[in-house]
Design an enzyme around this catalytic site. Structure first.
Site, PDB file in Angstrom:
ATOM      1  N   ASP A 219       0.836  -1.197   0.000  1.00  0.00           N
ATOM      2  CA  ASP A 219       0.000   0.000   0.000  1.00  0.00           C
ATOM      3  C   ASP A 219       0.875   1.253   0.000  1.00  0.00           C
ATOM      4  OD1 ASP A 219      -2.698   1.226   0.384  1.00  0.00           O
ATOM      5  OD2 ASP A 219      -1.779   1.939   2.240  1.00  0.00           O
ATOM      6  N   GLU A 268      14.812 -15.403  -0.517  1.00  0.00           N
ATOM      7  CA  GLU A 268      15.260 -16.498   0.343  1.00  0.00           C
ATOM      8  C   GLU A 268      14.218 -17.619   0.416  1.00  0.00           C
ATOM      9  OE1 GLU A 268      16.118 -15.060   4.201  1.00  0.00           O
ATOM     10  OE2 GLU A 268      17.508 -13.488   3.524  1.00  0.00           O
TER      11      GLU A 268
END
Length: 553
Positions: A219, A268
């Site tokens: 956002d 990751e």
């Protein structure tokens, strides 16, 4: 022949959910949790309600579900004021409900994207409450933008910035200092120059990634970094500049280093998790900066959303979008509606030039016809597409809500945004009957129009002429056709004035944005059309405001 199509692809399944680069052509469905499905009859949608309706979304044919905020919040701005980023607000359920939703979605081959709100917190966030309580000099005030005021006694705001919701972007606390809030006063902006803020959000990312979410919609991704010194903007009606001009509190270059750090964390994790930016920028070229290879994966295409139903204007924004995304290797995104703008069935029912918040119903028959055509055009374009809940039902905005039921904070500020976002947030109808048309066992937090009974999922299912069945067919054809989905170019074809025609391999799309029928070549086997199309002697008569899909295979 409005709903003919070739052999349909199967619904999404787990193997497809694991395919590489899924986000390059994904259709992502936005769920506004309070308005989707209510499991406990309190009139407010919740996570369990969403979970029970996941099979509907699988069968609709979408690839992923984006959930608007469900975090612990005082709800000053419908959850975009977060008090605790690691907790679920009790009105929506709890963390066990979130876990069950994520697990069930995975079993159905759906991915879950959650909203992240890093520009500001709630004024009930523990950091902010302590910052106010401890007074001037508190180290916690450095995590926000606290400043002394101007004037003889500090009675004036520190600068001339205006809130997106109207009024000054500053509020004074009892000890005389002011704090910055680009949105409501209950939403103080974080100071991203403070290392604790970055540390906290990297931890939040890991929390939800460990929960199993497939990505984040960021956002106000353009707002985290403010210009050094917080300089005056020097103009009024600043909200009108949003997305159109350079502003000292939006689209500052410093945001990109934040997203490079975030991308390292995301990479990751296995399973191709993604970031999606809500980034209002002056140009699509500036938007492309957010989706460079080491930053975010997608960015909303607000330029496309705000384009009129006009062939020339649409072709221009399509070309600019594809040209801007191509150098950075990112997919274009296409969107027509969301929780902050008037639904496109109503925008297209009104004359162009009225903006993205409209107060009049307009010509609803015209609006729906154009909305259906616009959807087929959007789904034919290269890249990823977003669908806002209820648009597959052809829902219009509810433009006649009584003042006493409105909850949009911008409505009560008297300036800034028009504050009529409630009209696109009314709970969606599932059945013809019931106190809230199947939304829940009780009522609904915003009143639904009685005519929505015949727009419900129940009423439209199995009706070959319905908007719901058009969406189902379109998403199935899009999945089945090898030339649809991912890509970075279209081949424009000659077409009459007011008509867009393009080829993608063996696929051809024709969109008639004019107010009258036109004759075009029948490019091959008719796959799907948003209206009735007559084919005679190798030509096709395409009605006004109609889009047609063909295959030459």
């Amino acid at each position: 022949m409005s709903q003919q199509h070739s052999a349909l692809a199967p619904a999404p399944h787990l193997a497809e959910a694991k395919r590489s680069d899924w986000w390059r052509d994904a259709v992502i469905y936005q769920v506004y949790p309070r308005s989707f499905a209510d499991s406990n009859g309190d009139g407010m949608g919740d996570l369990e309600g969403i979970r029970t309706r996941l099979p509907y979304l699988r069968d609709l044919g979408v690839d992923a579900v984006w959930l608007s905020p469900f975090y612990a919040s005082p709800q000053a701005d419908a959850g975009y004021d977060v008090a605790d980023y690691r907790a679920v607000d009790p009105m929506f359920g709890n963390l066990l409900d979130a876990d069950a939703l994520i697990r069930d979605a995975r079993e159905l081959g759906l991915r879950i994207i959650v909203d992240l709100v890093p520009n500001h917190s709630s004024d009930q966030h523990e950091w902010f409450k302590r910052a106010v309580a401890e007074g001037p000099g508190s180290p916690l005030r450095d995590r926000y933008h606290f400043r002394p005021g101007k004037g003889e006694h500090g009675e004036l705001p520190p600068n001339d910035w205006e809130s997106i919701f109207g009024g000054p972007a500053w509020t004074r606390v009892e000890d005389g200092e002011w704090y910055l809030h680009l949105f409501a006063p209950e939403q103080p902006d974080f100071n991203w120059d403070h290392p604790a803020v970055g540390d906290e959000f990297r931890s939040i990312l890991r929390f939800w990634l460990d929960m199993g979410v497939d990505g984040f919609r960021i956002d106000v991704a353009h707002g985290l970094v403010k210009a050094e010194g917080l300089p005056d903007l020097g103009s009024h009606d600043q909200v009108k500049l949003l997305g159109n001009d350079v502003m000292p509190f939006f689209d500052q270059d410093g945001v990109h280093e934040i997203y490079r750090q975030w991308r390292l964390i995301l990479d990751e994790y296995s399973g191709e998790r993604i970031f999606v930016a809500e980034a209002w920028t002056p140009t699509v070229e500036r938007t492309a900066n957010y989706v460079r290879p080491d930053e975010l994966h997608q960015a909303f295409n607000f330029q496309y959303l705000s384009t009129a139903w006009d062939a020339e204007e649409l072709r221009g924004v399509i070309d600019r979008t594809l040209e801007a995304m191509r150098p950075v290797g990112a997919p274009a995104t296409w969107v027509l509606s969301n929780h902050d703008v008037t639904r496109h069935a109503t925008r297209f029912a009104n004359p162009p030039g009225l903006g993205t918040q409209i107060r009049t119903a307009g010509d609803r028959e015209l609006g729906l016809r154009r909305a259906r055509a616009a959807t087929l055009l959007m789904l034919a374009l290269p890249g990823s597409a977003y669908v806002y809940q209820g648009e597959e039902l052809g829902l219009p905005d509810v433009v006649d809500l009584a003042d006493e039921v409105r909850q949009d904070p911008a409505y009560f500020r008297g300036a800034g945004q028009d504050g009529f976002r409630d009209g696109c947030r009314v709970p969606i109808p599932w059945t013809r009957g019931g106190s809230s048309y199947g939304f829940g066992a009780g009522g609904s937090w915003l009143p639904q129009p009685p005519e929505w009974a015949e727009l419900s999922v129940e009423a439209q299912t199995g009706d070959p002429g319905s908007t719901l069945e058009l969406y189902r067919s379109a998403l199935a054809v899009r999945r089945a056709q090898p030339d649809l989905g991912a890509g970075d170019a279209v081949e424009w074809l000659r077409a009459p004035e007011g008509v867009l025609a393009f080829r993608r391999g063996e696929f051809v799309c024709v969109a008639n944005t004019s107010g009258e029928s036109v004759t075009t070549p029948a490019y091959g086997r008719l796959l799907l059309a948003s209206g009735e199309v007559a084919e005679v002697d190798g030509d096709a008569k395409v009605p006004a405001d109609t889009t047609v899909w063909w295959t030459t295979a």
